[in-house]
Enzyme design. Structure first.
Site, mmCIF file in Angstrom:
data_model
loop_
_atom_site.group_PDB
_atom_site.id
_atom_site.type_symbol
_atom_site.label_atom_id
_atom_site.label_comp_id
_atom_site.label_asym_id
_atom_site.label_seq_id
_atom_site.Cartn_x
_atom_site.Cartn_y
_atom_site.Cartn_z
ATOM 1 N N ASP A 1 43.833 115.526 6.283
ATOM 2 C CA ASP A 1 42.439 115.947 6.224
ATOM 3 C C ASP A 1 41.925 116.332 7.614
ATOM 4 O O ASP A 1 42.135 115.592 8.578
ATOM 5 C CB ASP A 1 41.619 114.775 5.656
ATOM 6 C CG ASP A 1 40.188 115.146 5.374
ATOM 7 O OD1 ASP A 1 39.967 116.041 4.539
ATOM 8 O OD2 ASP A 1 39.294 114.525 5.973
ATOM 9 N N GLU B 1 45.101 120.288 7.113
ATOM 10 C CA GLU B 1 43.861 121.023 6.830
ATOM 11 C C GLU B 1 43.216 121.361 8.171
ATOM 12 O O GLU B 1 42.896 120.463 8.947
ATOM 13 C CB GLU B 1 42.921 120.165 5.978
ATOM 14 C CG GLU B 1 41.656 120.923 5.605
ATOM 15 C CD GLU B 1 40.546 120.028 5.071
ATOM 16 O OE1 GLU B 1 39.763 120.523 4.252
ATOM 17 O OE2 GLU B 1 40.450 118.854 5.477
ATOM 18 N N ASP C 1 47.138 111.841 0.729
ATOM 19 C CA ASP C 1 46.105 112.409 1.587
ATOM 20 C C ASP C 1 45.941 111.486 2.787
ATOM 21 O O ASP C 1 45.653 110.303 2.620
ATOM 22 C CB ASP C 1 44.784 112.507 0.803
ATOM 23 C CG ASP C 1 43.985 113.741 1.188
ATOM 24 O OD1 ASP C 1 43.888 114.004 2.396
ATOM 25 O OD2 ASP C 1 43.470 114.432 0.289
ATOM 26 N N HIS D 1 39.552 120.549 -4.276
ATOM 27 C CA HIS D 1 38.440 119.634 -4.553
ATOM 28 C C HIS D 1 37.185 119.960 -3.743
ATOM 29 O O HIS D 1 36.116 119.420 -4.024
ATOM 30 C CB HIS D 1 38.884 118.200 -4.250
ATOM 31 C CG HIS D 1 39.224 118.014 -2.799
ATOM 32 N ND1 HIS D 1 40.343 118.592 -2.228
ATOM 33 C CD2 HIS D 1 38.592 117.345 -1.794
ATOM 34 C CE1 HIS D 1 40.373 118.287 -0.933
ATOM 35 N NE2 HIS D 1 39.328 117.534 -0.651
ATOM 36 N N ASP D 2 37.318 120.824 -2.726
ATOM 37 C CA ASP D 2 36.182 121.174 -1.872
ATOM 38 C C ASP D 2 35.641 122.573 -2.141
ATOM 39 O O ASP D 2 34.743 123.039 -1.440
ATOM 40 C CB ASP D 2 36.593 121.110 -0.385
ATOM 41 C CG ASP D 2 36.604 119.694 0.155
ATOM 42 O OD1 ASP D 2 35.906 118.840 -0.411
ATOM 43 O OD2 ASP D 2 37.331 119.443 1.141
#
Length: 555
Positions: free
Chosen positions: A199, A254, A98, A330-331
């Site tokens: 991210d 993302e 990440d 995870h979000d």
């Protein structure tokens, strides 16, 4: 189209804190992941995406990085990481890191130096602005509630944080910042990692002059204004030229708020920036009509809107770009609770239905840990059972401070939408703490872990796990599933999601009943096609049972 390894891959996402604890301190770690590599291999996944494992004060569970070249001690050491990389590679599993470079932690050395004075060499590594009429430089709101600006006395200025105050935004306009980022990327790629999930990468270029949001300033309208800024293309091209193009890696950006047109610009098969994007259209459906509440709602997603969102991306990127396929991460809340049914009667059927629907689309599928055993939302009822900053802040802002909504309603919204639904520890078996730890877990397990766990799934040949395994195997063996073009069917059907894929004279027909009732539909291919997967033991033709999903191959 030249075929790349990542186009035929399936990614398994691991949230390290909640996956497997090896030293019984209650926190998942790298040795825990190593001990479960055979499980990932058994599922059939080719790539593991690790949520951040860098040194961090964990204000936002690792998305606030204090040192990009160090492992968070709670996860282990760099030796542990090297071992994970080596063992994963030996098993044919690639590792995706990440990359969080829109912001750092406020504990990062760069920020500590930057905030000291305007004359420090690190002074403009971040976005600083003078007060305007004694208050914040503009009306931007943070994704985690409140203003996106924080005042620092030493400099007499505000710094920008689109997320938590502990996550100051980097100033990408500064070429030194870009070189620092490229250098840390090389550090990990030279170690042998196989790529990056980036991210909120489309927030790195801020709009010229940092203008106010017009109309109501909310977290959502701020993100819309900031996303896909004027120099994003330039920065990503530079990143590709100087770093990514020199390695055989996979990249996924993302990009909240991005459109298919944006995605083609950054990930088109003819452009050389990123391989694919995470878009949010389908997971952003059914927001609250009250703009101030944003995503916080408990209304189910309408199937016609869901199909419209997914089909739009399938059609727009067909032959031009590459989709990433996901239901949750995870979000996001758990897929089966959000898009299917977590009623025990339908949980397994609807989880298989969702898996089939997604995995036969064009793109690279992502499986979030626990999705393959149909983990559900945790259905917590008290705000003190929550840990996530976003959930706690919205409760404080909407219930306690502004009294916009009553506590009971807000708790329903949080139980439905909180990121904590995805973060409860992985249940491996029925033992205490689900086999996640022998210590005291950092976060409580989902109360249903004794019914829903890996051991139970592996012991049941009809489980959701084996359905995922079969879907992944079909994708690996079949070029139509990987590369076929997409054709939508009956976009206005409110109960069934059906589509076709075509490739070199073959057709795949996928039919999914998104309801809990018996319905009837007729598609010509059913008569001539070969049934390749179904979530029922028999095929009743035109009759579709609750959450029934099936796929036919027609030569």
């Amino acid at each position: 189209m030249t075929h790349k390894w990542w186009q035929g891959s399936v990614v398994y996402q691991i949230y390290p804190m909640s996956f497997q604890d090896s030293n019984n301190d209650g926190i998942g770690d790298l040795q825990g992941i190593i001990s479960r590599l055979d499980y990932v291999k058994r599922l059939g996944a080719d790539v593991i995406w690790l949520n951040p494992i860098y040194k961090s004060p964990n204000k936002d569970n690792g998305y606030d990085i204090a040192d990009y070249r160090s492992i968070n001690p709670q996860y282990g050491t760099m030796d542990d990481f090297d071992q994970l990389l080596e063992k994963a590679h030996k098993k044919g599993i690639k590792i995706l890191m990440d990359l969080v470079v829109n912001h750092t932690s406020d504990q990062h050395e760069w920020f500590q130096k930057s905030k000291r004075s305007k004359n420090d060499p690190y002074s403009d590594y971040y976005i600083w602005r003078d007060p305007v009429n004694g208050h914040e430089p503009n009306n931007w709101r943070s994704a985690f509630s409140g203003s996106a600006w924080k005042y620092v006395k030493e400099r007499g200025q505000y710094y920008l944080h689109l997320f938590a105050p502990g996550q100051p935004d980097l100033n990408w306009e500064n070429p030194k910042v870009r070189q620092e980022v490229f250098s840390l990327m090389r550090f990990w790629l030279d170690k042998g990692v196989d790529g990056f999930r980036m991210d909120v990468i489309n927030l790195i270029s801020k709009p010229t002059g940092l203008p106010d949001v017009k109309g109501t300033a909310t977290a959502g309208t701020t993100m819309d204004l900031v996303a896909d800024g004027p120099k994003l293309n330039q920065y990503l091209t530079e990143m590709n030229e100087q770093v990514l193009s020199r390695y055989d890696v996979m990249t996924v950006g993302e990009m909240p708020g991005s459109t298919p047109k944006d995605a083609i610009k950054y990930t088109g098969l003819d452009s050389h920036e990123l391989n694919m994007v995470f878009q949010f259209e389908h997971v952003g459906l059914s927001p609250n009509p009250d703009l101030r509440l944003g995503k916080w709602n408990d209304q189910p997603v309408k199937l016609v809107e869901l199909k419209s969102a997914l089909n739009r991306w399938q059609k727009a990127l067909d032959g031009k770009g590459w989709n990433s396929l996901y239901w949750n991460n995870h979000d996001q809340p758990r897929a089966v609770s959000r898009f299917g049914s977590d009623d025990p009667k339908y949980r397994v059927l609807s989880a298989k239905m969702l898996a089939t629907t997604l995995h036969f689309l064009q793109g690279t599928p992502y499986v979030y840990q626990g999705e393959e055993i149909a983990m559900t939302n945790a259905h917590f009822t008290d705000i003190n059972q929550y840990e996530d900053l976003e959930s706690l802040n919205i409760y404080q802002e909407m219930v306690k401070e502004n009294k916009i909504v009553d506590a009971e309603t807000m708790m329903k919204y949080i139980a439905h939408s909180s990121r904590d639904n995805a973060r409860t520890p992985m249940p491996w078996d029925q033992s205490a703490n689900g086999g996640f730890t022998k210590g005291s877990p950092w976060y409580r397990l989902n109360p249903n872990y004794q019914q829903i766990n890996v051991q139970q799934a592996l012991n049941d040949q009809d489980s959701v796990f084996y359905h995922y395994q079969k879907l992944i195997d079909l994708r690996h063996k079949n070029d139509l599933i990987k590369f076929g073009s997409f054709e939508e069917i009956d976009p206005d059907d409110q109960e069934v999601y059906a589509y076709r894929r075509h490739y070199q004279g073959q057709t795949l027909l996928v039919i999914s009943n998104f309801t809990s009732k018996d319905i009837s539909r007729s598609y010509p291919e059913e008569k001539t096609g070969k049934l390749i997967i179904s979530n029922y033991r028999d095929d009743q033709g035109e009759k579709l049972r609750p959450y029934e999903s099936k796929a036919y191959m027609i030569n």
